[in-house]
Write a protein that holds these residues in place. Structure first.
Motif, PDB file in Angstrom:
ATOM      1  N   LEU A  46      56.261  51.271 -35.528  1.00 17.74           N
ATOM      2  CA  LEU A  46      57.640  50.768 -35.590  1.00 17.74           C
ATOM      3  C   LEU A  46      57.969  49.899 -34.380  1.00 17.74           C
ATOM      4  CD1 LEU A  46      59.404  54.117 -36.588  1.00 17.74           C
ATOM      5  CD2 LEU A  46      59.006  52.160 -38.103  1.00 17.74           C
ATOM      6  N   GLY A  47      57.004  49.808 -33.455  1.00 18.05           N
ATOM      7  CA  GLY A  47      57.208  49.001 -32.258  1.00 18.05           C
ATOM      8  C   GLY A  47      57.753  49.799 -31.083  1.00 18.05           C
ATOM      9  N   VAL A  48      57.766  51.103 -31.217  1.00 13.32           N
ATOM     10  CA  VAL A  48      58.270  51.955 -30.131  1.00 13.32           C
ATOM     11  C   VAL A  48      57.165  52.168 -29.095  1.00 13.32           C
ATOM     12  CG1 VAL A  48      59.234  54.224 -29.564  1.00 13.32           C
ATOM     13  CG2 VAL A  48      59.793  53.136 -31.749  1.00 13.32           C
ATOM     14  N   GLN A  49      57.524  52.015 -27.824  1.00 12.97           N
ATOM     15  CA  GLN A  49      56.561  52.271 -26.753  1.00 12.97           C
ATOM     16  C   GLN A  49      56.545  53.764 -26.457  1.00 12.97           C
ATOM     17  OE1 GLN A  49      57.585  49.758 -23.433  1.00 12.97           O
ATOM     18  NE2 GLN A  49      57.587  47.907 -24.686  1.00 12.97           N
ATOM     19  N   VAL A  50      55.347  54.334 -26.460  1.00 12.10           N
ATOM     20  CA  VAL A  50      55.218  55.790 -26.329  1.00 12.10           C
ATOM     21  C   VAL A  50      54.396  56.165 -25.099  1.00 12.10           C
ATOM     22  CG1 VAL A  50      54.453  57.927 -27.445  1.00 12.10           C
ATOM     23  CG2 VAL A  50      55.331  56.037 -28.849  1.00 12.10           C
ATOM     24  N   ALA A  51      55.002  56.977 -24.245  1.00 17.00           N
ATOM     25  CA  ALA A  51      54.264  57.618 -23.151  1.00 17.00           C
ATOM     26  C   ALA A  51      54.272  59.108 -23.427  1.00 17.00           C
ATOM     27  CB  ALA A  51      54.931  57.316 -21.818  1.00 17.00           C
ATOM     28  N   LEU A 125      52.438  49.957 -21.412  1.00  9.90           N
ATOM     29  CA  LEU A 125      53.471  50.222 -22.430  1.00  9.90           C
ATOM     30  C   LEU A 125      53.937  48.920 -23.070  1.00  9.90           C
ATOM     31  CD1 LEU A 125      55.468  53.004 -20.548  1.00  9.90           C
ATOM     32  CD2 LEU A 125      54.144  53.297 -22.653  1.00  9.90           C
ATOM     33  N   GLU A 126      54.132  47.905 -22.224  1.00 10.63           N
ATOM     34  CA  GLU A 126      54.547  46.593 -22.749  1.00 10.63           C
ATOM     35  C   GLU A 126      53.499  46.036 -23.714  1.00 10.63           C
ATOM     36  OE1 GLU A 126      57.350  45.081 -22.367  1.00 10.63           O
ATOM     37  OE2 GLU A 126      58.268  46.120 -20.657  1.00 10.63           O
TER      38      GLU A 126
END
Ligand code: UDP
Length: 240
Positions: A46-51, A125-126
């Motif tokens: 979905l384009g979410v950056q996940v850590a 992340l980017e």
């Protein structure tokens, strides 16, 4: 098909070691990890950056007997090393399932994983890579919940997602009391005054001070992670 945009751009997911265990009594259950990674993959699409901050309780459980009477700081370093093992297993499963993952450790073990360097984590992340933070805060006397609060604040996550086996915070233990109801949301102050024990006090205080909301949700319930990211009524939101 929904065209709605995710409600969050960057999230910090806290997985306890227990989450990797499945129904086993300790260790890592491969099928459980694979399922979890599928849920994570879905939100990255979905384009979410996940850590991710990973705990170590599942591995530490296997050696806990031997740590009785041990110096607390030494036992805590063992606990932190356990999180590194989990991080490697998780990142491996992510790579196998088509995600690009990078493990960063708060303790220097450079032959194994790269050290935590904030600008580098932000860069990954980017680039859409999943960053797995290992070794907690790197300090004894802390927990991986505190590491989640700390790294969440550092990377500017909009939300800390605390994955549990229950789909939120309940007025009572839902397994013992069928009349228990789920809180949709509650403030940090309410959660503290009701002694709900969502995170340890240090983690909680950090999130509250930084106005970093925490969502408690189920990592077992299929699609729950995505629903949280889409801003749907899932889990319990703790807000400042
Ligand atoms: N730990 C620590 N400092 C940290 C994070 C973790 O000393 O910043 C140690 C501590 O002994 C802890 C263990 O690592 O018990 C595993 O972390 P945690 O209990 O938070 O894992 P979880 O319960 O989430 O699996």
């Amino acid at each position: 098909m929904s065209h709605a945009a995710p409600a969050h751009k960057r999230i910090l997911l806290k997985l306890s070691g227990e989450a990797l265990m499945g129904d086993d009594s300790f260790g890592i259950n491969r099928a459980t990890i694979v399922r979890m990674v599928e849920e994570i993959a879905e939100v990255t699409r979905l384009g979410v950056q996940v850590a991710v901050v990973i705990g170590g309780g599942n591995i530490f459980r296997g050696v806990a007997g031997g740590s009785v009477g041990m110096d607390r700081a030494t036992a805590d370093y063992m606990g932190m090393l356990a999180t590194v093992m989990n991080a490697l297993a998780l990142a491996d499963a992510m790579d196998k399932q088509g995600l690009v993952a990078r493990v960063m450790s708060a303790i220097a073990i450079e032959q194994v994983v790269e050290p935590y360097v904030r600008p580098k984590a932000l860069q990954y992340l980017e680039e859409g890579k999943v960053v797995v933070f290992a070794a907690g805060t790197g300090n004894p006397f802390f927990t991986t919940d505190t590491a989640a609060a700390l790294r969440g604040a550092e990377i500017g996550a909009e939300l800390v997602l605390k994955a549990t086996k229950v789909d939120g915070v309940y007025t009572a233990d839902p397994q013992k009391d069928p009349s228990a109801t789920r809180y949709t949301k509650l403030s940090f102050d309410e959660a503290m005054s009701r002694n709900l024990g969502i995170m340890d006090a240090t983690a909680f205080a950090l999130c509250r001070d930084q106005k970093l909301p925490v969502k408690v949700f189920s990592i077992i319930k299929h699609g729950a992670l995505k629903r949280v990211v889409m801003g749907e009524d899932e889990g319990t939101l703790v807000y400042a």
